[in-house]
Design an enzyme around this catalytic site. Structure first.
Site, PDB file in Angstrom:
ATOM      1  N   LEU A 156     -16.554 -21.542  46.891  1.00  0.00           N
ATOM      2  CA  LEU A 156     -15.481 -21.260  47.852  1.00  0.00           C
ATOM      3  C   LEU A 156     -14.911 -19.857  47.619  1.00  0.00           C
ATOM      4  CD1 LEU A 156     -14.383 -23.099  50.167  1.00  0.00           C
ATOM      5  CD2 LEU A 156     -12.333 -23.367  48.760  1.00  0.00           C
ATOM      6  N   GLY A 157     -15.782 -18.855  47.743  1.00  0.00           N
ATOM      7  CA  GLY A 157     -15.343 -17.459  47.663  1.00  0.00           C
ATOM      8  C   GLY A 157     -14.991 -16.972  49.056  1.00  0.00           C
ATOM      9  N   ARG A 158     -15.197 -15.684  49.281  1.00  0.00           N
ATOM     10  CA  ARG A 158     -14.837 -15.106  50.589  1.00  0.00           C
ATOM     11  C   ARG A 158     -15.624 -15.783  51.711  1.00  0.00           C
ATOM     12  NH1 ARG A 158     -15.200 -10.915  46.978  1.00  0.00           N
ATOM     13  NH2 ARG A 158     -13.360  -9.601  46.769  1.00  0.00           N
ATOM     14  N   ILE A 159     -16.953 -15.839  51.531  1.00  0.00           N
ATOM     15  CA  ILE A 159     -17.788 -16.415  52.593  1.00  0.00           C
ATOM     16  C   ILE A 159     -17.535 -17.916  52.701  1.00  0.00           C
ATOM     17  CG2 ILE A 159     -20.185 -16.873  53.309  1.00  0.00           C
ATOM     18  CD1 ILE A 159     -20.899 -14.114  52.021  1.00  0.00           C
ATOM     19  N   ARG A 179     -16.427 -23.580  40.275  1.00  0.00           N
ATOM     20  CA  ARG A 179     -16.265 -23.781  38.820  1.00  0.00           C
ATOM     21  C   ARG A 179     -14.919 -24.399  38.495  1.00  0.00           C
ATOM     22  NH1 ARG A 179     -18.215 -17.882  37.167  1.00  0.00           N
ATOM     23  NH2 ARG A 179     -16.939 -17.518  39.010  1.00  0.00           N
ATOM     24  N   ARG A 236     -28.284 -17.175  48.290  1.00  0.00           N
ATOM     25  CA  ARG A 236     -29.522 -16.525  47.862  1.00  0.00           C
ATOM     26  C   ARG A 236     -30.611 -17.591  47.784  1.00  0.00           C
ATOM     27  NH1 ARG A 236     -27.772 -12.240  49.046  1.00  0.00           N
ATOM     28  NH2 ARG A 236     -27.110 -10.554  47.678  1.00  0.00           N
ATOM     29  N   ASP A 260     -31.239 -18.772  55.693  1.00  0.00           N
ATOM     30  CA  ASP A 260     -31.274 -17.319  55.914  1.00  0.00           C
ATOM     31  C   ASP A 260     -31.954 -16.628  54.745  1.00  0.00           C
ATOM     32  OD1 ASP A 260     -30.624 -14.844  57.178  1.00  0.00           O
ATOM     33  OD2 ASP A 260     -28.929 -14.591  55.811  1.00  0.00           O
ATOM     34  N   GLU A 265     -38.649 -13.740  48.749  1.00  0.00           N
ATOM     35  CA  GLU A 265     -38.506 -12.965  49.995  1.00  0.00           C
ATOM     36  C   GLU A 265     -39.438 -11.762  49.971  1.00  0.00           C
ATOM     37  OE1 GLU A 265     -34.324 -12.223  50.524  1.00  0.00           O
ATOM     38  OE2 GLU A 265     -33.946 -14.320  50.921  1.00  0.00           O
ATOM     39  N   HIS A 283     -33.155 -13.271  56.407  1.00  0.00           N
ATOM     40  CA  HIS A 283     -32.075 -12.722  55.560  1.00  0.00           C
ATOM     41  C   HIS A 283     -31.266 -11.660  56.331  1.00  0.00           C
ATOM     42  CE1 HIS A 283     -30.705 -11.855  51.178  1.00  0.00           C
ATOM     43  NE2 HIS A 283     -29.711 -11.731  52.037  1.00  0.00           N
TER      44      HIS A 283
HETATM   45  P1  NAP Z   1     -17.350 -14.046  46.340  1.00  0.00           P
HETATM   46  O1  NAP Z   1     -16.137 -13.910  47.159  1.00  0.00           O
HETATM   47  O2  NAP Z   1     -17.436 -13.294  45.066  1.00  0.00           O
HETATM   48  O3  NAP Z   1     -17.592 -15.587  46.064  1.00  0.00           O
HETATM   49  C1  NAP Z   1     -18.583 -16.035  45.206  1.00  0.00           C
HETATM   50  C2  NAP Z   1     -18.213 -17.412  44.807  1.00  0.00           C
HETATM   51  O4  NAP Z   1     -19.265 -17.938  43.987  1.00  0.00           O
HETATM   52  C3  NAP Z   1     -16.943 -17.455  43.975  1.00  0.00           C
HETATM   53  O5  NAP Z   1     -15.904 -17.971  44.746  1.00  0.00           O
HETATM   54  C4  NAP Z   1     -17.291 -18.383  42.824  1.00  0.00           C
HETATM   55  O6  NAP Z   1     -16.380 -19.448  42.815  1.00  0.00           O
HETATM   56  C5  NAP Z   1     -18.659 -18.933  43.196  1.00  0.00           C
HETATM   57  N1  NAP Z   1     -19.401 -19.191  41.972  1.00  0.00           N
HETATM   58  C6  NAP Z   1     -19.771 -18.338  41.011  1.00  0.00           C
HETATM   59  N2  NAP Z   1     -20.391 -19.003  40.018  1.00  0.00           N
HETATM   60  C7  NAP Z   1     -20.384 -20.311  40.383  1.00  0.00           C
HETATM   61  C8  NAP Z   1     -20.841 -21.483  39.773  1.00  0.00           C
HETATM   62  N3  NAP Z   1     -21.436 -21.463  38.572  1.00  0.00           N
HETATM   63  N4  NAP Z   1     -20.703 -22.648  40.440  1.00  0.00           N
HETATM   64  C9  NAP Z   1     -20.107 -22.677  41.651  1.00  0.00           C
HETATM   65  N5  NAP Z   1     -19.627 -21.590  42.276  1.00  0.00           N
HETATM   66  C10 NAP Z   1     -19.759 -20.428  41.636  1.00  0.00           C
HETATM   67  O7  NAP Z   1     -18.641 -13.611  47.161  1.00  0.00           O
HETATM   68  P2  NAP Z   1     -18.920 -13.793  48.717  1.00  0.00           P
HETATM   69  O8  NAP Z   1     -18.597 -12.522  49.404  1.00  0.00           O
HETATM   70  O9  NAP Z   1     -18.310 -15.049  49.194  1.00  0.00           O
HETATM   71  O10 NAP Z   1     -20.512 -13.909  48.692  1.00  0.00           O
HETATM   72  C11 NAP Z   1     -21.109 -15.076  48.103  1.00  0.00           C
HETATM   73  C12 NAP Z   1     -22.609 -14.883  47.999  1.00  0.00           C
HETATM   74  O11 NAP Z   1     -23.181 -14.863  49.304  1.00  0.00           O
HETATM   75  C13 NAP Z   1     -23.037 -13.543  47.397  1.00  0.00           C
HETATM   76  O12 NAP Z   1     -23.038 -13.599  45.978  1.00  0.00           O
HETATM   77  C14 NAP Z   1     -24.425 -13.362  47.966  1.00  0.00           C
HETATM   78  O13 NAP Z   1     -25.364 -13.916  47.085  1.00  0.00           O
HETATM   79  C15 NAP Z   1     -24.406 -14.171  49.250  1.00  0.00           C
HETATM   80  N6  NAP Z   1     -24.502 -13.300  50.445  1.00  0.00           N
HETATM   81  C16 NAP Z   1     -25.499 -13.520  51.337  1.00  0.00           C
HETATM   82  C17 NAP Z   1     -25.590 -12.729  52.463  1.00  0.00           C
HETATM   83  C18 NAP Z   1     -26.672 -12.956  53.485  1.00  0.00           C
HETATM   84  O14 NAP Z   1     -27.049 -12.011  54.181  1.00  0.00           O
HETATM   85  N7  NAP Z   1     -27.170 -14.156  53.623  1.00  0.00           N
HETATM   86  C19 NAP Z   1     -24.694 -11.683  52.679  1.00  0.00           C
HETATM   87  C20 NAP Z   1     -23.682 -11.500  51.759  1.00  0.00           C
HETATM   88  C21 NAP Z   1     -23.589 -12.322  50.644  1.00  0.00           C
HETATM   89  P3  NAP Z   1     -15.535 -19.824  41.479  1.00  0.00           P
HETATM   90  O15 NAP Z   1     -15.278 -18.534  40.782  1.00  0.00           O
HETATM   91  O16 NAP Z   1     -14.337 -20.479  42.014  1.00  0.00           O
HETATM   92  O17 NAP Z   1     -16.414 -20.754  40.748  1.00  0.00           O
END
Ligand code: NAP
Length: 317
Positions: A156-159, A179, A236, A260, A265, A283
């Site tokens: 539950l991060g930004r996305i 976590r 990912r 996606d 890849e 992607h």
């Molecule tokens: P973010 O705001 O940093 O959020 C990442 C989330 O991952 C954090 O809230 C963290 O939650 C969670 N996390 C980390 N380790 C974890 C674990 N062991 N178990 C469960 N949750 C865990 O990043 P975001 O901007 O939302 O982006 C998230 C991911 O989306 C990126 O890392 C990237 O891989 C992917 N992404 C994909 C695309 C695409 O084109 N498809 C584009 C952009 C990003 P807690 O700290 O609360 O555990």
């Protein structure tokens, strides 16, 4: 005084970004150099290159970092740090920036689009019309509703939060795994992904890829999601055990998937290509013109801030 040297690791880079970079920096295009000549290329420009621009899917290898003693900053055009050796960057006092927030809405939009596309059989229905079956009054198997479904979010991060907000607008019941439990949201927290999957009809993966989260969606999670369940992965490819996913989709242990991202890849498992209960994307979660332009602006702003000695706009380290 010559302008700072910037190494561009991959092609294609956003055209607007490259045009703007040329105005202020001396550019070195690594992707243009045949792989057998790259070491020589890096060696010959080692004293000039002070910055790298790359995307998070390619990242920067340790070899490149080690070859560039003047490297001060790596500006990632995107988010996701799984291809970055941050420990090495810290040791070498290399700054790293990324482009959070700029892409959040696009990726969340795509997650919802994938869930709806799978459940409502959007791609199959499109093909049905194109092949003249609609015009010939043929029967199309019924689809499933998205509104009101229980949506589980892994990370539950930004996305993840942006997906939750959208799902709420569709009347969905949102719960999540992370976590730790979040104080600032009213969604139900599960401390196990299996439990989250067991209570979800749609499971969306949106967390960071780390050693802890690699294959976080495994056979057990897939079985818990079940024959009516839909998996959406906008995180990912490494988050999902793709061999298990293919087997479950083939055996009817999982209802469908919207993907996606893939483990290898740009090569999704061959079997996925012939399945009609999956919707596949190359992607492109954040690849709209609007977002790519915003990301390019942030890359430029971070580089400018760094070389002017100002605080970075979106530092990772
Ligand atoms: P973010 O705001 O940093 O959020 C990442 C989330 O991952 C954090 O809230 C963290 O939650 C969670 N996390 C980390 N380790 C974890 C674990 N062991 N178990 C469960 N949750 C865990 O990043 P975001 O901007 O939302 O982006 C998230 C991911 O989306 C990126 O890392 C990237 O891989 C992917 N992404 C994909 C695309 C695409 O084109 N498809 C584009 C952009 C990003 P807690 O700290 O609360 O555990």
């Amino acid at each position: 005084m010559s302008s700072p040297g910037v190494l561009i690791v991959q092609n294609p880079i956003i055209p607007h970004l490259e045009t703007e970079l040329w105005k202020y920096y001396t550019l070195f295009r690594l992707w243009n150099v045949p792989s057998e000549k790259r070491t020589e290329f890096l060696l010959s420009h080692a004293q000039e290159i002070q910055a790298i621009v790359t995307n998070p899917v390619i990242g920067v290898s340790d070899e490149i970092i080690d070859a560039l003693p003047q490297l001060e900053i790596i500006s990632l055009c995107g988010v996701g740090l799984d291809k970055m050796n941050l420990t090495k960057c810290k040791e070498k006092r290399i700054r790293v920036t990324n482009t959070p927030d700029a892409l959040t809405d696009d990726v969340a939009d795509l997650a919802i689009a994938l869930a709806i596309a799978v459940l409502r059989k959007i791609c199959i229905s499109d093909s049905f019309v194109r092949h003249g079956h609609y015009q010939n009054n043929r029967f199309l198997e019924l689809s499933h509703r998205f509104s009101g479904k229980s949506v589980g979010i892994v990370g539950l991060g930004r996305i993840g939060k942006a997906v939750a907000k959208r799902a709420e607008a569709f009347g969905c019941h949102v719960s999540y795994f992370a976590r730790s439990e979040k104080e600032d949201v009213g969604y139900k927290f599960y401390s196990s992904v299996v439990d989250l999957a067991a209570h979800s009809q749609v499971l969306v993966v949106a967390c960071a890829l780390t050693e802890e989260t690699r294959h976080i969606v495994n056979r057990q999670v897939i079985n818990a999601l079940g024959p009516q369940g839909v998996l959406v992965n906008v995180g990912r490819g490494g988050h999902v055990d793709e061999a298990e996913l293919v087997e479950a989709l083939r055996d009817g242990r999982l209802g469908g998937a919207g993907l996606d991202v893939f483990e290898r890849e740009p090569h999704p498992s061959d079997e996925l290509l012939s399945m009609d209960n999956v919707v596949l994307q190359p992607h492109i979660g954040c690849c709209t013109r609007e977002t790519l332009n915003d990301m390019a602006e942030l890359v430029l702003a971070n580089l400018e801030a760094h070389f002017l000695g100002n605080p970075l706009h979106s530092p990772v380290i």
